[in-house]
Motif scaffolding. Structure first.
Motif, mmCIF file in Angstrom:
data_model
loop_
_atom_site.group_PDB
_atom_site.id
_atom_site.type_symbol
_atom_site.label_atom_id
_atom_site.label_comp_id
_atom_site.label_asym_id
_atom_site.label_seq_id
_atom_site.Cartn_x
_atom_site.Cartn_y
_atom_site.Cartn_z
ATOM 1 N N CYS A 50 -23.592 44.973 7.874
ATOM 2 C CA CYS A 50 -22.967 43.644 7.416
ATOM 3 C C CYS A 50 -23.714 43.981 6.255
ATOM 4 O O CYS A 50 -22.790 43.667 5.232
ATOM 5 C CB CYS A 50 -22.597 42.509 7.920
ATOM 6 N N CYS A 53 -22.914 45.988 2.886
ATOM 7 C CA CYS A 53 -21.804 45.158 1.539
ATOM 8 C C CYS A 53 -21.795 43.692 1.987
ATOM 9 O O CYS A 53 -21.929 43.581 0.806
ATOM 10 C CB CYS A 53 -20.679 45.024 2.478
ATOM 11 N N HIS A 54 -22.521 42.566 3.270
ATOM 12 C CA HIS A 54 -22.306 41.343 2.674
ATOM 13 C C HIS A 54 -23.899 40.578 2.625
ATOM 14 O O HIS A 54 -24.577 41.491 3.123
ATOM 15 C CB HIS A 54 -22.124 40.415 3.733
ATOM 16 N N ALA A 99 -19.367 47.620 -5.129
ATOM 17 C CA ALA A 99 -18.573 46.970 -4.533
ATOM 18 C C ALA A 99 -16.672 46.886 -4.954
ATOM 19 O O ALA A 99 -15.753 46.830 -4.707
ATOM 20 C CB ALA A 99 -18.803 45.822 -3.349
ATOM 21 N N LYS A 100 -17.107 45.843 -6.048
ATOM 22 C CA LYS A 100 -15.957 45.793 -6.642
ATOM 23 C C LYS A 100 -14.519 46.838 -6.992
ATOM 24 O O LYS A 100 -14.008 47.153 -6.745
ATOM 25 C CB LYS A 100 -16.356 44.428 -8.323
ATOM 26 N N PHE A 103 -13.973 47.983 -3.030
ATOM 27 C CA PHE A 103 -12.363 47.284 -2.688
ATOM 28 C C PHE A 103 -11.532 46.907 -3.167
ATOM 29 O O PHE A 103 -10.652 46.110 -3.034
ATOM 30 C CB PHE A 103 -13.529 46.356 -1.919
ATOM 31 N N THR A 105 -13.004 44.417 -4.505
ATOM 32 C CA THR A 105 -13.069 43.022 -4.560
ATOM 33 C C THR A 105 -14.776 42.969 -3.889
ATOM 34 O O THR A 105 -14.667 43.180 -3.657
ATOM 35 C CB THR A 105 -12.070 41.461 -3.271
ATOM 36 N N PRO A 107 -17.216 41.574 -1.808
ATOM 37 C CA PRO A 107 -17.641 41.397 0.258
ATOM 38 C C PRO A 107 -18.408 39.831 -0.168
ATOM 39 O O PRO A 107 -19.784 39.783 -0.651
ATOM 40 C CB PRO A 107 -17.972 41.730 0.215
ATOM 41 N N LEU A 110 -21.877 35.467 3.925
ATOM 42 C CA LEU A 110 -21.334 35.392 4.806
ATOM 43 C C LEU A 110 -22.409 34.394 5.188
ATOM 44 O O LEU A 110 -22.117 33.564 6.605
ATOM 45 C CB LEU A 110 -21.640 36.516 5.814
ATOM 46 N N SER A 137 -7.367 50.804 3.048
ATOM 47 C CA SER A 137 -9.023 51.220 3.204
ATOM 48 C C SER A 137 -8.161 51.951 4.727
ATOM 49 O O SER A 137 -8.945 52.505 6.125
ATOM 50 C CB SER A 137 -10.019 49.942 4.049
ATOM 51 N N MET A 149 -11.593 44.613 3.848
ATOM 52 C CA MET A 149 -12.748 44.849 4.587
ATOM 53 C C MET A 149 -12.473 46.327 5.645
ATOM 54 O O MET A 149 -11.762 46.247 6.320
ATOM 55 C CB MET A 149 -13.360 44.136 5.042
#
Ligand code: HEC
Length: 241
Positions: A50, A53-54, A99-100, A103, A105, A107, A110, A137, A149
């Motif tokens: 994880c 990305c997060h 990442a933007k 995806f 957006t 991530p 978390l 995706s 995601m």
């Protein structure tokens, strides 16, 4: 004024239901923060799959190691892929701008996700990805429709298809069908997601572990104090009788 407040409250009730995604039933999950082995397994999954990305930007590696009973050497040797120093915050590997672009957006961090969404939501979300050719995706999620995601644990869980049905003119989720199986059986994947959820709950409130420990000492202290108080009471009342 009061009327207005009541109206706002009433209007927000359906919104609460929708927050769970079409009034979907969330699965309950057995959280046990005293289960260190489960927390360690969850940490391993989180850091390996994880953190690319997060972020979990409110937690430091060494604090996590200390709380979960993992030595600094083991953390440095086995869990420090995304950072250089053991005292670093758990930041995502992928820069936010990249990442933007990838995806559409960024991530989200978390650290607090099980507190904002709830452990049941997280646990159900992680087991609710399904194949959807029409999404960018190739994946979608019944708990989080049109999620950006991808199903990053696909090789573990395998591929499932979601079957929807018509209900009062709306398309609602009915059940999953197995497409192809992954490297884990359904049972093992479920257990792995339970461990991950357990770890995420710890991450959201690490002080809980400390509080539990202090709580035990407080109870022991109170019991000893009760005994002393009883002896004192006996001593004081001896001459009165
Ligand atoms: C390839 C990049 C990537 C990886 C790896 C990844 N995610 Fe995500 N994740 C995303 C993106 C992008 C979103 C935002 C989705 C959106 O808003 O549509 C997201 C959203 C989420 C959300 C919803 C958060 C919210 O409250 O809106 C959760 C929960 C989540 N991810 C958990 C995980 C977990 C757990 C892992 C590791 C097993 C993981 N993700 C791995 C890209 C990733």
């Amino acid at each position: 004024m009061i009327k207005k407040i009541i109206i706002v409250l009433l209007l927000s009730v359906p919104a609460l239901g929708l927050a769970a995604g079409n009034n979907l039933k969330l699965d309950s999950v057995d959280i046990d923060l005293s289960d260190k082995a489960s927390l360690q397994r969850g940490a391993r999954t989180f850091i390996n799959y994880c953190l690319s990305c997060h972020s979990a930007g409110y937690m430091r590696y060494n604090r996590m190691g200390k709380d979960l009973g993992i030595s600094d050497e083991l953390v440095s040797g086995n869990l420090l892929f995304a950072a250089d120093k053991i005292g670093d915050l758990m930041k995502a590997v992928m820069p936010a701008e990249d990442a933007k672009k990838a995806f559409g957006t960024v991530p989200p961090d978390l650290t607090l996700v099980t507190r904002s969404r709830g452990p049941e939501w997280f646990y159900t979300y992680m087991r609710s990805f399904y194949r959807d050719e029409s999404s960018a995706s190739g994946w979608n999620n019944v708990v989080f429709p049109d999620v950006a995601m991808p199903h990053v644990l696909y090789s573990w869980q395998g591929e499932q298809r979601a079957i929807f049905k018509e209900h009062e003119g709306r398309r609602v989720f009915d059940r999953f069908e197995v497409g192809s199986s992954g490297s884990m059986s359904e049972e093992v994947y479920t257990d792995t997601m339970r461990d991950l959820t357990n770890f995420m709950v710890y991450l959201g409130e690490p002080a809980k572990l400390v509080r539990y420990r202090i709580g035990t000492y407080v109870i022991i202290f109170l019991l000893i104090f009760l005994f002393v108080a009883y002896l004192l009471k006996k001593e004081f009342w001896k001459d009165v009788h």
